[in-house]
Design an enzyme around this catalytic site. Sequence first.
Site, PDB file in Angstrom:
ATOM      1  CD  GLN A  33       9.998  -1.117 -10.349  1.00 32.85           C
ATOM      2  OE1 GLN A  33       9.030  -1.418  -9.668  1.00 32.85           O
ATOM      3  NE2 GLN A  33      10.159   0.106 -10.860  1.00 32.85           N
ATOM      4  NE  ARG A  71     -11.759 -31.517  14.371  1.00 31.80           N
ATOM      5  CZ  ARG A  71     -10.977 -32.340  15.078  1.00 31.80           C
ATOM      6  NH1 ARG A  71     -11.380 -32.823  16.237  1.00 31.80           N
ATOM      7  NH2 ARG A  71      -9.795 -32.685  14.608  1.00 31.80           N
ATOM      8  NE  ARG A  91       0.319   6.718   3.272  1.00 27.65           N
ATOM      9  CZ  ARG A  91      -0.826   7.117   2.728  1.00 27.65           C
ATOM     10  NH1 ARG A  91      -1.864   7.388   3.494  1.00 27.65           N
ATOM     11  NH2 ARG A  91      -0.943   7.224   1.414  1.00 27.65           N
ATOM     12  CG  ASP A 147      -1.668  -0.386  -4.622  1.00 28.02           C
ATOM     13  OD1 ASP A 147      -2.091  -0.259  -5.792  1.00 28.02           O
ATOM     14  OD2 ASP A 147      -0.866   0.398  -4.103  1.00 28.02           O
ATOM     15  CB  THR A 192       4.187   4.183 -12.356  1.00 29.69           C
ATOM     16  OG1 THR A 192       4.286   5.565 -12.745  1.00 29.69           O
ATOM     17  CG2 THR A 192       3.540   4.122 -10.980  1.00 29.69           C
ATOM     18  CG  LEU A 237       2.399  -1.098 -12.501  1.00 35.27           C
ATOM     19  CD1 LEU A 237       2.749   0.386 -12.494  1.00 35.27           C
ATOM     20  CD2 LEU A 237       3.379  -1.872 -13.372  1.00 35.27           C
ATOM     21  CE1 TYR A 258     -13.698 -35.832  18.192  1.00 36.64           C
ATOM     22  CE2 TYR A 258     -13.031 -37.911  19.187  1.00 36.64           C
ATOM     23  CZ  TYR A 258     -12.912 -36.963  18.186  1.00 36.64           C
ATOM     24  OH  TYR A 258     -12.013 -37.145  17.176  1.00 36.64           O
TER      25      TYR A 258
HETATM   26  C1  UD1 Z   1       0.152   6.960  -9.276  1.00 35.89           C
HETATM   27  C2  UD1 Z   1       0.057   7.853 -10.506  1.00 35.89           C
HETATM   28  C3  UD1 Z   1      -0.980   8.962 -10.245  1.00 35.89           C
HETATM   29  C4  UD1 Z   1      -2.319   8.341  -9.877  1.00 35.89           C
HETATM   30  C5  UD1 Z   1      -2.162   7.388  -8.712  1.00 35.89           C
HETATM   31  C6  UD1 Z   1      -3.429   6.623  -8.496  1.00 35.89           C
HETATM   32  C7  UD1 Z   1       2.235   7.896 -11.573  1.00 35.89           C
HETATM   33  C8  UD1 Z   1       3.494   8.660 -11.728  1.00 35.89           C
HETATM   34  N1  UD1 Z   1       1.339   8.436 -10.781  1.00 35.89           N
HETATM   35  O1  UD1 Z   1       0.658   7.773  -8.239  1.00 35.89           O
HETATM   36  O2  UD1 Z   1      -1.131   9.748 -11.401  1.00 35.89           O
HETATM   37  O3  UD1 Z   1      -3.245   9.364  -9.560  1.00 35.89           O
HETATM   38  O4  UD1 Z   1      -1.129   6.425  -8.980  1.00 35.89           O
HETATM   39  O5  UD1 Z   1      -3.314   5.853  -7.336  1.00 35.89           O
HETATM   40  O6  UD1 Z   1       2.065   6.881 -12.200  1.00 35.89           O
HETATM   41  N2  UD1 Z   1       4.844   0.796  -8.351  1.00 35.89           N
HETATM   42  C9  UD1 Z   1       5.790  -0.126  -8.751  1.00 35.89           C
HETATM   43  N3  UD1 Z   1       7.063   0.287  -8.934  1.00 35.89           N
HETATM   44  C10 UD1 Z   1       7.460   1.552  -8.740  1.00 35.89           C
HETATM   45  C11 UD1 Z   1       6.495   2.495  -8.313  1.00 35.89           C
HETATM   46  C12 UD1 Z   1       5.204   2.091  -8.131  1.00 35.89           C
HETATM   47  O7  UD1 Z   1       5.470  -1.301  -8.940  1.00 35.89           O
HETATM   48  O8  UD1 Z   1       8.645   1.849  -8.945  1.00 35.89           O
HETATM   49  C13 UD1 Z   1       3.465   0.354  -8.145  1.00 35.89           C
HETATM   50  C14 UD1 Z   1       3.001   0.476  -6.712  1.00 35.89           C
HETATM   51  O9  UD1 Z   1       3.238  -0.714  -6.012  1.00 35.89           O
HETATM   52  C15 UD1 Z   1       1.523   0.759  -6.874  1.00 35.89           C
HETATM   53  C16 UD1 Z   1       1.439   1.506  -8.187  1.00 35.89           C
HETATM   54  O10 UD1 Z   1       2.619   1.201  -8.892  1.00 35.89           O
HETATM   55  O11 UD1 Z   1       0.770  -0.415  -6.987  1.00 35.89           O
HETATM   56  C17 UD1 Z   1       1.292   3.000  -8.005  1.00 35.89           C
HETATM   57  O12 UD1 Z   1       2.388   3.482  -7.291  1.00 35.89           O
HETATM   58  P1  UD1 Z   1       2.253   4.651  -6.259  1.00 35.89           P
HETATM   59  O13 UD1 Z   1       3.592   4.953  -5.717  1.00 35.89           O
HETATM   60  O14 UD1 Z   1       1.161   4.351  -5.313  1.00 35.89           O
HETATM   61  O15 UD1 Z   1       1.824   5.828  -7.241  1.00 35.89           O
HETATM   62  P2  UD1 Z   1       1.257   7.218  -6.836  1.00 35.89           P
HETATM   63  O16 UD1 Z   1       2.382   8.108  -6.489  1.00 35.89           O
HETATM   64  O17 UD1 Z   1       0.170   7.059  -5.876  1.00 35.89           O
HETATM   65 CA    CA Z   2      -0.803   5.036  -4.438  1.00 36.62          CA
END
Ligand code: UD1
Ligand code: CA
Length: 462
Positions: free
Chosen positions: A76, A333, A18, A105, A82, A11, A366
Site C-alpha cells: 500500500q 557456548r 509515536r 500492531d 484502513t 494491515l 577455558y
Molecule cells: C482503527 C479503526 C477504529 C478502531 C481502531 C482500533 C478505522 C477507520 N478505524 O482506527 O474504529 O477503534 O482502529 O485500534 O478503521 N493501516 C494500514 N493502512 C492505512 C491505515 C492503517 O495498513 O492506510 C493499518 C495500521 O498500520 C494499523 C491499522 O491499520 O495496524 C489501524 O490503523 P490506525 O491508523 O491505527 O487506525 P485507528 O485510527 O486507530
Molecule cells: Ca491505532
Amino acid sequence: MAKSELNILILAAGQGTRMRSRLPKVLHPLAGRPMLQHVIETARELRPHGLGVIYGHGGEQVPQQIGDESIEWILQAEQLGTGHAVMQALPQVADEQIVLVLYGDVPLLEADTLAMLVEHADQALCLLTVHLPDPTGYGRIVRDEHGRVTAIVEHKDATDEQRRITEVNTGILAVNGGRLKKWLGRLDNNNAQGEYYLTDIIAMAVADGVPIEVSHPAEVSEVLGVNSRQQLAALEREYQLRQATRLMSEGVSLADPARLDIRGRLHCGQDVALDINLVVEGEVSLADNVTVGPNCVLKDCTLEDGVQVLPMSVIEGAHIGAGSRIGPFARIRPGTELAGQTHIGNFVELKNSQVGEGSKINHLSYVGDTIIGKQSNIGAGVITCNYDGANKHRTEIGDNAFVGSDVQLVAPVKVGDGATIGAGTTLTSDAPENALTLSRTKQKTVTGWKRPTKQGRGTRDE
Ligand code: UD1
Ligand code: CA
C-alpha cells in the site's frame, strides 16, 4: 466454524509515528520477535487458505525481515486509511471466501477468539468489540433502540453523545469477500480525517440487510494495540505473565511469575523450578526436576533430568546430560555436549566441546574444541590453547585423566586415559596414558637473599 475458505489480511502499512523509531512499528519485537510475527503465527493457527500482509511504511524492510515466502505481500504505497488498505488486497480475494481483517500492531490476539468471530461470517458481518472505561480515540459501536448495531463512528467524527459510548471497535472483523468488494467499491473519504474508513462498511451492511454479529475477546488485553513504546512494554509484561501462568498450570514452580522472560519457547517436564530473572531464548527444553537459579540465560539448549543450574549462568546451543551441575557463573557456548553427572563450576567457559560422564571442570577454565572422556578432572585455571592466530585445533583428553591446575594444553594435543598432567605444565606434545607428564623449571632457593629496600629521602627530588 464457517464452511467457506478463509482469507486473512493483516494491515501493517501504518507509520507508527509515536514509536519515534526508524524501525517500522510492526517490526518492533515483543518477546524477542516482531509484533507482526505474532499476528502471523496466530493467523496460521486458523489454517487459512490465503494469508496476506498489507505493508507500506518502512517499505521492503517489513517483508525482508519477516522473510516468509508463503505470505502474499501487498504494497500500500500511500496510507489512505484502513478501507484503502483492504482495497489493495481485493484482487487476491475470491467472492465466496471469508475475509478476516487483523492488525499487525495488535499482537496478543488468541486464535480461539478469532475462530469464534468467523463462525457466522458466511451470513453476517462479524465484529469484535470491547467495552473500555476510556474509549477515547477508538471507533464507537453505534446501536439502535433495539440494541442492533447500525454503524461505527470514528472518534474524530463522533458527536458528543456518541463519544459517551464505551463499546469500541477493535478493528478486527470478518465478512464475505463478495460483499466486501461491493461495499469497498462505494467507499469515500468525506470524513474528519480524509481517509477511506473500513468501518464505513458497517452502515452499508445494515442498509443491505446483512446481519451484524458481535463477539468479544476473552481478555481485553488481546485487542490492545501498540502505538508507543510504553504500550509495547505493557503488552510485553502481559505476554510474559500469560507464559508464566501457563507454565505454572503445567506444573512448573516459579519464584516470581513477574520475573521470567520467555523470548522463544520453553518446554518443561515435571517439577521444574525456576528462580527469578531467567531469560529464555530460542527453543529450550527442561526435563523433569531441573532447577535454575537466579539470573540465568538459557538459549537453544536441552537440559536432561535433574540438571541443576546455579546462579548467573549462561547456556547457549548446548545439551546437558542428566544430573549435571552447572555454575554459579558458568558460560556454556554453542556446540557443547555434556554427558550425565558432569560438574562445571564457576568462571568456566566451554565451547564446542564434549565432556564425558562424571567429568569435572570446577574452577576458572577455558575449554574449547575439546573432547574429554569419562571421570576426568580438569583442575583450576586450565586453558586449552585452541587458536594459533589463524586456525582452531582440537584437544583430546581420555577417561580418568587428571589435569593439574594452571595447565595450558597447546592444541592439537592429546592426553591419554589415566594420564596425570602436573600443575603449571604447558603441554605441547601428547601425554601418554597412565603416566605423569609435566613441564616445569626446577625449583631453587637462594639463601641469604635480601629484598631491595626503598632508597633514602633526599637522594632525588620527589
Ligand atoms: C482503527 C479503526 C477504529 C478502531 C481502531 C482500533 C478505522 C477507520 N478505524 O482506527 O474504529 O477503534 O482502529 O485500534 O478503521 N493501516 C494500514 N493502512 C492505512 C491505515 C492503517 O495498513 O492506510 C493499518 C495500521 O498500520 C494499523 C491499522 O491499520 O495496524 C489501524 O490503523 P490506525 O491508523 O491505527 O487506525 P485507528 O485510527 O486507530
Ligand atoms: Ca491505532
